[in-house]
Each structure stands twice: as structure tokens, then as C-alpha cells.
Design an enzyme around this catalytic site. Structure first.
Site, PDB file in Angstrom:
ATOM      1  N   LYS A  45       0.833  -1.216   0.000  1.00  0.00           N
ATOM      2  CA  LYS A  45       0.000   0.000   0.000  1.00  0.00           C
ATOM      3  C   LYS A  45       0.861   1.257   0.000  1.00  0.00           C
ATOM      4  CE  LYS A  45      -3.934   2.223   0.490  1.00  0.00           C
ATOM      5  NZ  LYS A  45      -3.592   3.184  -0.568  1.00  0.00           N
ATOM      6  N   ASN A  69     -11.320   5.231  -8.941  1.00  0.00           N
ATOM      7  CA  ASN A  69     -11.047   5.389  -7.510  1.00  0.00           C
ATOM      8  C   ASN A  69     -10.485   6.767  -7.271  1.00  0.00           C
ATOM      9  OD1 ASN A  69      -8.175   5.484  -6.142  1.00  0.00           O
ATOM     10  ND2 ASN A  69      -7.916   4.381  -8.088  1.00  0.00           N
ATOM     11  N   ASN A 128       5.913   6.442  -6.433  1.00  0.00           N
ATOM     12  CA  ASN A 128       4.671   6.807  -7.129  1.00  0.00           C
ATOM     13  C   ASN A 128       4.636   8.319  -7.369  1.00  0.00           C
ATOM     14  OD1 ASN A 128       2.137   7.118  -8.113  1.00  0.00           O
ATOM     15  ND2 ASN A 128       1.060   6.354  -6.301  1.00  0.00           N
ATOM     16  N   CYS A 131      -0.069   9.611  -8.677  1.00  0.00           N
ATOM     17  CA  CYS A 131      -1.410   9.503  -8.083  1.00  0.00           C
ATOM     18  C   CYS A 131      -2.267  10.677  -8.563  1.00  0.00           C
ATOM     19  CB  CYS A 131      -1.332   9.504  -6.562  1.00  0.00           C
ATOM     20  SG  CYS A 131      -2.986   9.538  -5.832  1.00  0.00           S
ATOM     21  N   ASN A 193      -0.057   4.014 -14.262  1.00  0.00           N
ATOM     22  CA  ASN A 193      -1.027   4.282 -13.203  1.00  0.00           C
ATOM     23  C   ASN A 193      -2.380   4.556 -13.893  1.00  0.00           C
ATOM     24  OD1 ASN A 193      -2.305   5.013 -10.748  1.00  0.00           O
ATOM     25  ND2 ASN A 193      -0.389   5.863  -9.959  1.00  0.00           N
ATOM     26  N   GLY A 244      -1.863  -2.407 -16.038  1.00  0.00           N
ATOM     27  CA  GLY A 244      -2.978  -1.704 -16.663  1.00  0.00           C
ATOM     28  C   GLY A 244      -3.947  -2.711 -17.241  1.00  0.00           C
TER      29      GLY A 244
END
Ligand code: SIN
Length: 303
Positions: A45, A69, A128, A131, A193, A244
Site C-alpha cells: 500500500k 477510484n 509513485n 497519483c 497508473n 494496466g
């Protein structure tokens, strides 16, 4: 017998299957349903310097062939990840894991990576910079080659572990960003992403998500992922972790032919908790069907 092993930045994986960050918790939650040691690895996570409650709800919306999301990087913060989550993961998973790290400034990324660096189970960092659900961070780094380079350079200074930069598809030319990361020493690139999207409720006539927009993932985005992996494979020398819309062993092979060394499985875990297990079990049969003896031989084979 077919060989499913791949080597990601110097670390050998039994197979290329890695549950994507944000779809598999800290792994131990899924260990209640099956032995997760069959996985190649897992990306845990997304972790930030401070604890985050995430965005207001609703923050998930189903769509045709996918989902939106806008979780907003909910996580307990790096200190609790180290003291509470990673010991539970270590108790049930015996392989190197990928630490997914997010931040709102270069200093944030550096702080969190430095703290996690001494955790022996961490085999790679997945940084990351993509986001789409938070303001002033994440995507702000992933849509600018200059900012992506700055994060890469700063993080590389504080760890000797391989650094994989997770890129956004929400850009005009993803190869520019990938090249900028490679030039500052990135050891790998992961992509893609989620794609920024929105759903509107016809009854309320308003966006379904409280945050209005969110990241779209699921089977519908696979052709976008394949195209971008293909382009990035041509642009850089470092390995690619592709993701993906992957839901089957055939999808894994397709992403590897485009150029991925390893493959993350995301939204599929939320539809079918056994998705990764099913893919791993089906992979040898599908390899035989397509006359593939060594999986690593097909990386970039479509070029
Ligand atoms: C989120 O927590 O909002 C999702 C993370 C991401 O898309 O990078």
C-alpha cells in the site's frame, strides 16, 4: 517444463506476477485466503511520511469494463507501516517486496525512503509520482520531466536498493518522463497508473465521486498500457514493470511482449481476490499453448 522466472533489477522472481499497490493491502490480508508465497512479489500500500485518512467518500465507482477510484493515498504513515504492517507481512511472505512510496514534496519522498531503507524485506522502491487523486503531490511530479527527474535524483541519493519510478499515463509523451528518470539513475520504470476519469449520476446530475474525478483502471485501459509500455521500451534501457487492466495469463504475456519484465495486477484483485493465484496457475499452460519455454525470452518480443 516451462520456466516462468524473470530478473527484475538484479532480483530473481519465481514469476513476473506482482499485485499492484493499493489493491492488495500489506499482503497479509490476502494471506488469509491463499499462500501468497506463490507470487513473484507484491507492491504494498502506498506509504507517505504522515498518516492519511484519504479523500471523502464515495471514492470508488464501478464503470463499464473498469472502475474509478479517488482513495487519496489512505495509509497509516511510514512509522506505523514499519512498526505494525511490515512485521505482519514478514510473518507470511518470505520474498523481497516492493515498497510503494508517495509524497507531496521531494523532501517527503526522501524522508519516507530513508526510513524504509533499513527494512531488509524491501527489495525495490516503487516511487509513485502518478497519483491523480491528491492536490500538490503525486501527479504534479509525474507530469513534468523536470520534477520527475528531481524526485528520482533525490531518492537515489538515499538508497542503494533499486528505484523504480511509477509513471502516469495522463501526459502527452510518457517517453520524455521515462527518459528523464533514467538519466537521473532510475533502475526501472513502472507504468501505467490510472487514467483520469469521471462518472456522473443521472439522478443527482452530479459526479459520483466526492472528489469529482478519479483514476480509471480495469480491462478497458489495457490497450493504453500496452501502447505506452511499447513506447517506453523503445525509449529507455532500464526494465519496465507493466500494469494496466491485466486479468489473465494472456494479458501478462501481451504486456511482456510489449516490453515489461514484470507485470502488476491491480483492479482484477478487487473483482476476484484469487486473480493473481489464477494467473500464476494458468501461466505455464498458456506459455505451452504459445510455445514459450522461457518467459524472460519474450520481453520486448513484439518489437
Ligand atoms: C489513491 O490512493 O488515490 C490511488 C493511488 C494512485 O493512483 O496512485
Amino acid at each position: 517444463m516451462v520456466n516462468t522466472k524473470v530478473n527484475l533489477c538484479g532480483v530473481e522472481l519465481d514469476n513476473p506476477i506482482i499485485p499492484a499497490s493499493g489493491t492488495f493491502g500489506f499482503g497479509y490480508e490476502f494471506a488469509l485466503t491463499y499462500d501468497i508465497n506463490i507470487l513473484g512479489s507484491l507492491s504494498f500500500k502506498g506509504t507517505t511520511k504522515d498518516p492519511r485518512f484519504g479523500n471523502p467518500t464515495p471514492r470508488i465507482a464501478e464503470c463499464k469494463s473498469g472502475m474509478l477510484n479517488s482513495v487519496g493515498l489512505q495509509n497509516p504513515g511510514v512509522d506505523k507501516v514499519i512498526s505494525e504492517e511490515l512485521p505482519k507481512l514478514k510473518a507470511c511472505f518470505k520474498k523481497p517486496v516492493m515498497a510503494n512510496v508517495s509524497g507531496f514534496s521531494v523532501e517527503d519522498y526522501v524522508y519516507t525512503v530513508e526510513k524504509l531503507d533499513s527494512e531488509s524485506q524491501i527489495g525495490w522502491f516503487e516511487i509513485n509520482i502518478s497519483c491523480p487523486n491528491v492536490h500538490g503531490g503525486g501527479l504534479a511530479f509525474g507530469t513534468s520531466a523536470e520534477n520527475a527527474a528531481a524526485v528520482t535524483k533525490a531518492v537515489k541519493r538515499v538508497t542503494k536498493k533499486p528505484v523504480i519510478i511509477k509513471l502516469s499515463p495522463n501526459v502527452t509523451d510518457i517517453t520524455e518522463i521515462a527518459k528523464a528518470c533514467e538519466a537521473e539513475g532510475a533502475d526501472g520504470i513502472s507504468l501505467i497508473n490510472t487514467l483520469l476519469g469521471m462518472k456522473i449520476d443521472l439522478k443527482t446530475k452530479k459526479p459520483v465521486l466526492a472528489n469529482k474525478a478519479g483514476g480509471f483502471s480495469g480491462p478497458a485501459i489495457k490497450p493504453v498500457a500496452v501502447r505506452m509500455i511499447y513506447q517506453v521500451y523503445d525509449a529507455v534501457e532500464i526494465p519496465i514493470v507493466g500494469m494496466g487492466g491485466v486479468a489473465t495469463a494472456e494479458d501478462v504475456i501481451e504486456l511482456m511482449l510489449a516490453g515489461a519484465t514484470a507485470v502488476e495486477v491491480g483492479a482484477a484483485n478487487l473483482v476476484e481476490p484469487f486473480a493473481c493465484k489464477n494467473i500464476i496457475e494458468n501461466l505455464p499452460r498458456v506459455m505451452e499453448k504459445y510455445k514459450i519455454n522461457n518467459l524472460s525470452d519474450i520481453i520486448g518480443g513484439a518489437h
